[in-house]
Design a protein around this motif. Structure first.
Motif, mmCIF file in Angstrom:
data_model
loop_
_atom_site.group_PDB
_atom_site.id
_atom_site.type_symbol
_atom_site.label_atom_id
_atom_site.label_comp_id
_atom_site.label_asym_id
_atom_site.label_seq_id
_atom_site.Cartn_x
_atom_site.Cartn_y
_atom_site.Cartn_z
ATOM 1 N N ASN A 238 35.053 46.860 39.930
ATOM 2 C CA ASN A 238 35.957 47.037 38.708
ATOM 3 C C ASN A 238 35.665 47.445 38.169
ATOM 4 O OD1 ASN A 238 37.851 45.963 36.374
ATOM 5 N ND2 ASN A 238 36.347 43.463 36.753
ATOM 6 N N THR B 46 41.574 43.179 37.509
ATOM 7 C CA THR B 46 40.751 43.878 37.836
ATOM 8 C C THR B 46 41.169 44.674 37.490
ATOM 9 O OG1 THR B 46 41.270 43.982 39.787
ATOM 10 C CG2 THR B 46 38.942 42.538 39.429
ATOM 11 N N SER C 182 39.186 41.452 32.328
ATOM 12 C CA SER C 182 38.234 40.477 33.562
ATOM 13 C C SER C 182 38.046 38.796 33.890
ATOM 14 C CB SER C 182 37.093 41.190 33.734
ATOM 15 O OG SER C 182 36.743 42.449 33.782
#
Lengths: 252, 250
Positions: free
Chosen positions: A237, A180, A175
């Motif tokens: 995510n 993602t 991240s």
């Protein structure tokens, strides 16, 4: 082929284990939205035929991702051809053994290798691209079976649970580099091959499907994959999204 | 009378840590326990301690006899419990380990090793007791997942994958065995004070443990929940994930 809004214009999508029904549907939809689409699978025919049908911007490859070196090799060849890899879709796996009696130690290892290790190697393949570009999307196809358990497909359900752990690991680690990673958990697919034999499919249907209003289609699942891989999907995510017309409510 | 009087249990990975604590508590509650560990010395030490306290134990340990990734070893472990201890009622799939690397630096050996020990080991031991528990129409299986099985951690892709798979495995097996009166549940311990968590780098240790509302967990915290699940109090509970994290995960 109908052309979409061009959401993925200039993007290259790599779909691994692409020969399943969801992988093929995703390939068609990404392509219709202007993406370059690479389908990798050792189970040849379907992806070769689809690549021919789609024509320009579509490419079928058949590297065996059980081999760790195949990940980087695959990504390098995609970059050579299309200039980048922007999106990785790791399609559903297969079930071989079914119930406990049918799953030998060898079968167990084969299923985990096919359904988990290939994904792990694909991730290692795209790492360099995503890291250096500071951007990327990974969408993994898990299964509702991972969340609810499935007695008729213990090997498959376990591996799909593993996919969710791997998905969250990617999210944790990547991240900060603008990548993602999320997953879809489809319910039983109305059409196509989930790697189930007909006995298992009807067993699964009897125990679970009758509770939901209808089966989800591969194309419906693919649309959610496209959303997660799109600009609009970026805030999502590290999540697993059930795509099942609410079937999960019956075995929360 | 102990809560596990007359019961026979296998506790894998019981040479130290949470497994040892489970074995000790089971003995205190009247069970006979098969001690298993890849580390033979640790297993024998546990066995001697428990025997000294009056416990009935048997040991299958070392490599390859105590290796839960080896199918024939798993079958022998089950056989030893039945022959040496007179039956089998409880399986605790506790054996597990970590080998942390970030994804892009993780080699296949680290990936496969963790999937083998934590996941395949759980599968093979479960398979080894399957028919016996079904025919007996009684059995308790407790699997070990982890907080990492729910949310992962940096450097634990292999571990998180194995531990999240164990959750799905547990549910699948629980569905299959429920008609046979066999309960299969899974625990997700938080940060428990064991050799495994002490591998957390010292500069991180304080911040990690200070984040736990109820403080650092002890092996006994987990062992008592395992005991509960294996007691008759939980005869109607199966397929469940229980997080034992002192409030770290709510």
């Amino acid at each position: 082929m109908k052309t979409g809004s061009g959401r993925f214009s200039g993007k290259t999508v790599l779909i691994v284990n692409a020969a399943g029904s969801i992988g093929l549907a995703a390939a068609r939809l990404f392509h219709a939205e202007s993406a370059n689409v690479v389908m990798n699978d050792t189970r040849g025919e379907a992806i070769v035929q689809l690549a021919e049908l789609l024509g320009d911007r579509a490419w079928a490859t058949n590297l065996d991702l059980l081999d760790a070196e195949a990940g980087p090799r695959l990504v390098n060849s995609v970059v050579d051809r299309f200039g980048s890899v922007d999106i990785l879709v790791c399609n559903e796996g297969s079930s071989y053994g079914g119930n406990m009696e049918g799953i030998t130690a060898e079968v167990w290892s084969q299923v985990m290798e096919r359904n988990l290790t290939t994904v792990f190697h694909a991730l290692q393949g795209v790492y360099g691209q995503f890291r250096s570009r500071g951007r990327g999307s990974v969408v993994m196809v898990s299964s509702l079976a991972a969340r609810t358990g499935c007695a008729g497909m213990i090997d498959y359900a376990s591996s799909m649970g593993g996919v969710l752990g791997l998905m969250k690991s990617v999210s944790r680690e990547w991240s900060r580099w603008g990548v993602t990673c999320s997953a879809v958990c489809p319910g039983p697919i109305a059409e196509g091959d989930q790697g189930l034999n007909s006995d298992l499919r009807s067993q699964y249907a009897q125990t679970q499907v009758e509770l939901a209003s209808r089966n989800v289609t591969a194309e419906e699942v693919a649309k959610v994959i496209l959303f997660l891989a799109s600009e609009d999907g970026r805030p999502i995510n590290g999540q697993a999204i059930n795509v099942d017309y609410g079937l999960h409510i019956y075995s929360f | 009378m102990g809560r596990l009087e007359g019961k026979v249990a296998i506790v894998t990975g019981s040479g130290r840590g949470i497994g040892k604590s489970i074995a000790r508590l089971f003995i205190e509650e009247g069970a006979a326990v098969l001690i298993n560990d890849l580390d033979e010395e640790a297993a024998q030490l546990t066995a001697r301690e428990l025997q000294a306290a009056g416990g009935k134990v048997s040991v299958v340990a070392g490599n390859p006899d105590g290796d839960v990734t080896n199918e024939s070893s798993c079958l022998r472990i089950v056989e030893a419990a039945r022959e040496d201890l007179g039956g089998l009622h409880i399986l605790v799939n506790n054996a597990g380990t970590t080998l942390d690397r970030v994804i892009h630096k993780m080699d296949d050996r680290a990936w496969r090793f963790i999937l083998d020990v934590n996941l395949k080991g759980t599968f093979l031991m479960t398979k080894a007791v399957y028919d016996y528990f079904k025919r007996q129409r009684y059995g308790k299986i407790v699997n070990m997942s982890s907080m990492a099985g729910l949310g992962s951690n940096i450097g634990q892709a292999n571990y998180a994958t194995s531990k999240s798979a164990v959750i799905s495995f547990t549910k699948s097996v629980a569905i299959d065995l429920a008609p046979y009166n066999v309960c299969v549940n899974v625990l997700a311990p938080g940060i428990i004070d064991t050799r495994l968590t002490r591998a957390i780098p010292s500069e991180k240790w304080e911040s990690v443990t200070q984040a736990i509302p109820m403080g650092l967990g002890r092996p006994e915290h987990v062992a008592r929940v395992v005991l509960g699940l294996c007691s008759e109090d939980f005869d109607y509970v199966t397929g469940q994930l229980i997080v034992v994290s002192g409030g770290l995960i709510i």
